[in-house]
Design a protein around this motif. Structure first.
Motif: not given
Length: 221
Positions: A153-161, A198-202, A211-212
């Motif tokens: 899902d979109r969460f995996e597009t986030l960086t570790e930070r 932006d990445k999670l479209q929230l 979402f979390a």
């Protein structure tokens, strides 16, 4: 349609009236035998070990810190031969995907006709997967969009930070508190939050927290 043998079913729902209603209807269906009921995850695991059901009808939302998904996963670790159908009011693709990842063989809404539930029980007992029509469409769409591998899902597009800040925001930390914890500036926190949204479209904190929770990233115990 009659069954060759009784399918032993365990009902798991925290509402006694819901369990009673489902049981009353399933008791009229040839070949299906409700052997027990449980009101939460802990009692489900205990009853399953005692009663050895063929199939568990599992609610998603239950009390005492163990929801239907975590209960399903734990149940199947100790009793992999048992089939689980998630029976829920949540018509949401993330709940659906998490249910499948937990090992459920079926996903059906509580608003579905009882005939559909009986069909789901029969098919899952025979080793098939049963998804209500709308859920099937969502799985197919996920596959067509390249998300079939572990339902990424979109969460995996986030960086570790960004994931780190995302979790802190979801838990209610302010920008200043996050900055102090991570030893960065408040402005940097704000920039990361903007990228996350932006990445999670929230659009707001409530959606971020929801979402979390849906993805099992928060522990509310």
């Amino acid at each position: 349609m009659e069954f060759d043998m009784d399918i032993k079913v365990l009902l798991v729902d925290d509402h006694a009236l819901v369990r009673g209603g489902i049981r009353a209807v399933l008791d009229t269906k040839p070949g299906i035998k409700v052997v027990g009921e449980a009101s939460d995850g802990r009692s489900c695991l205990k009853k399953a070990l005692e009663l050895k059901p063929d199939l568990v009808l599992m609610d998603l939302s239950m009390p005492n810190g163990r929801d239907g998904l975590s209960t399903t996963s734990e149940l199947l670790q100790s009793m992999p031969e048992v089939k689980v159908i998630i029976l829920t009011m949540h018509n949401d693709e993330q709940y659906l995907f998490r249910a499948l990842k937990a090992g459920a063989s079926g996903y059906i809404l509580k608003s579905a006709p009882i005939t559909e539930l009986a069909t789901a029980i029969q098919q899952v007992h025979q080793g098939m997967v049963y998804l209500q029509p709308d859920a099937t469409k969502k799985v197919i769409q996920a596959y067509l969009h390249g998300n079939s591998e572990d339902f990424k899902d979109r969460f995996e597009t986030l960086t570790e930070r960004e994931k780190e800040i995302f979790t802190l925001v979801a838990k209610g930390y302010t920008n200043k508190e996050i900055a102090e914890l991570l030893i960065i500036s408040v402005k940097t926190v704000e920039n990361h939050k903007g990228n996350i949204m932006d990445k999670l479209q929230l659009s707001n904190r409530r959606e971020l927290t929801e979402f979390a929770y849906k993805r099992g990233l928060l522990d509310f115990d």
